[in-house]
Design a protein around this motif. Structure first.
Motif, PDB file in Angstrom:
ATOM      1  N   TYR A  52      27.303  -1.903 -21.328  1.00  0.00           N
ATOM      2  CA  TYR A  52      26.006  -1.904 -20.664  1.00  0.00           C
ATOM      3  C   TYR A  52      24.984  -2.672 -21.491  1.00  0.00           C
ATOM      4  O   TYR A  52      25.199  -2.931 -22.680  1.00  0.00           O
ATOM      5  N   LEU A  53      23.903  -3.039 -20.850  1.00  0.00           N
ATOM      6  CA  LEU A  53      22.756  -3.646 -21.519  1.00  0.00           C
ATOM      7  C   LEU A  53      21.646  -2.604 -21.541  1.00  0.00           C
ATOM      8  O   LEU A  53      21.277  -2.081 -20.490  1.00  0.00           O
ATOM      9  N   PRO A  54      21.109  -2.282 -22.722  1.00  0.00           N
ATOM     10  CA  PRO A  54      20.002  -1.329 -22.767  1.00  0.00           C
ATOM     11  C   PRO A  54      18.722  -1.984 -22.238  1.00  0.00           C
ATOM     12  O   PRO A  54      18.426  -3.129 -22.574  1.00  0.00           O
ATOM     13  N   VAL A  55      17.999  -1.284 -21.412  1.00  0.00           N
ATOM     14  CA  VAL A  55      16.741  -1.799 -20.859  1.00  0.00           C
ATOM     15  C   VAL A  55      15.621  -1.425 -21.826  1.00  0.00           C
ATOM     16  O   VAL A  55      15.444  -0.261 -22.165  1.00  0.00           O
ATOM     17  N   ILE A  56      14.860  -2.426 -22.283  1.00  0.00           N
ATOM     18  CA  ILE A  56      13.726  -2.135 -23.167  1.00  0.00           C
ATOM     19  C   ILE A  56      12.403  -2.205 -22.416  1.00  0.00           C
ATOM     20  O   ILE A  56      11.406  -1.699 -22.893  1.00  0.00           O
ATOM     21  N   GLU A  57      12.412  -2.828 -21.256  1.00  0.00           N
ATOM     22  CA  GLU A  57      11.210  -2.884 -20.419  1.00  0.00           C
ATOM     23  C   GLU A  57      11.643  -2.805 -18.964  1.00  0.00           C
ATOM     24  O   GLU A  57      12.131  -3.782 -18.397  1.00  0.00           O
ATOM     25  N   PRO A  58      11.506  -1.624 -18.357  1.00  0.00           N
ATOM     26  CA  PRO A  58      11.903  -1.489 -16.954  1.00  0.00           C
ATOM     27  C   PRO A  58      10.931  -2.226 -16.043  1.00  0.00           C
ATOM     28  O   PRO A  58       9.817  -2.556 -16.457  1.00  0.00           O
TER      29      PRO A  58
END
Length: 98
Positions: A63-69
Motif C-alpha cells: 500500500y501507499l500511505p496517504v499523508i494528505e487526504p
C-alpha cells in the motif's frame, strides 16, 4: 468501494503486487491520482513510498500511505504546494553536494 473510501479519508491506498515496480521508488509527498473503475471519477492525494502490511496468516498486501487526504475543493496544485512544504518540514528536500 475503495475509491470512495480513499476520497472519504482512508489513510492508505492498497495496490496489486504487479504494480510494485511502478510504486516502489515513489518519494515521500508524491502526488497520486486515483481513478474510480466504475465511472471514471478521479481524486488526488499525497502519498509516501510503498509499504508492506503483513497479516497473521502470512499473506499481506502493498500500500501507499496517504499523508494528505483529499479535501473539498483541493486541487492538484494545492496538493503540490502542500507536498513541497511537507518535504521541507520533514527534511526531505533535494540536497546538493559540491
Amino acid at each position: 468501494k475503495m475509491f470512495s473510501a480513499i476520497m472519504r479519508g482512508r489513510m492508505s491506498v492498497p495496490f496489486a503486487n504487479d504494480r510494485l515496480p511502478t510504486f516502489a521508488a515513489l518519494p515521500w509527498a508524491s502526488i497520486l491520482t486515483v481513478e474510480c473503475d466504475d465511472d471514471g471519477r478521479t481524486g488526488t492525494v499525497a502519498v509516501g513510498p510503498a509499504r508492506f502490511a503483513a497479516s497473521k496468516s502470512g499473506a499481506g498486501y502493498w500500500y501507499l500511505p496517504v499523508i494528505e487526504p483529499p479535501g473539498p475543493g483541493v486541487s492538484k496544485e494545492t496538493l503540490l504546494r502542500h507536498a513541497a512544504r511537507w518535504r521541507t518540514a520533514h527534511g526531505l528536500d533535494e540536497r546538493r553536494s559540491e
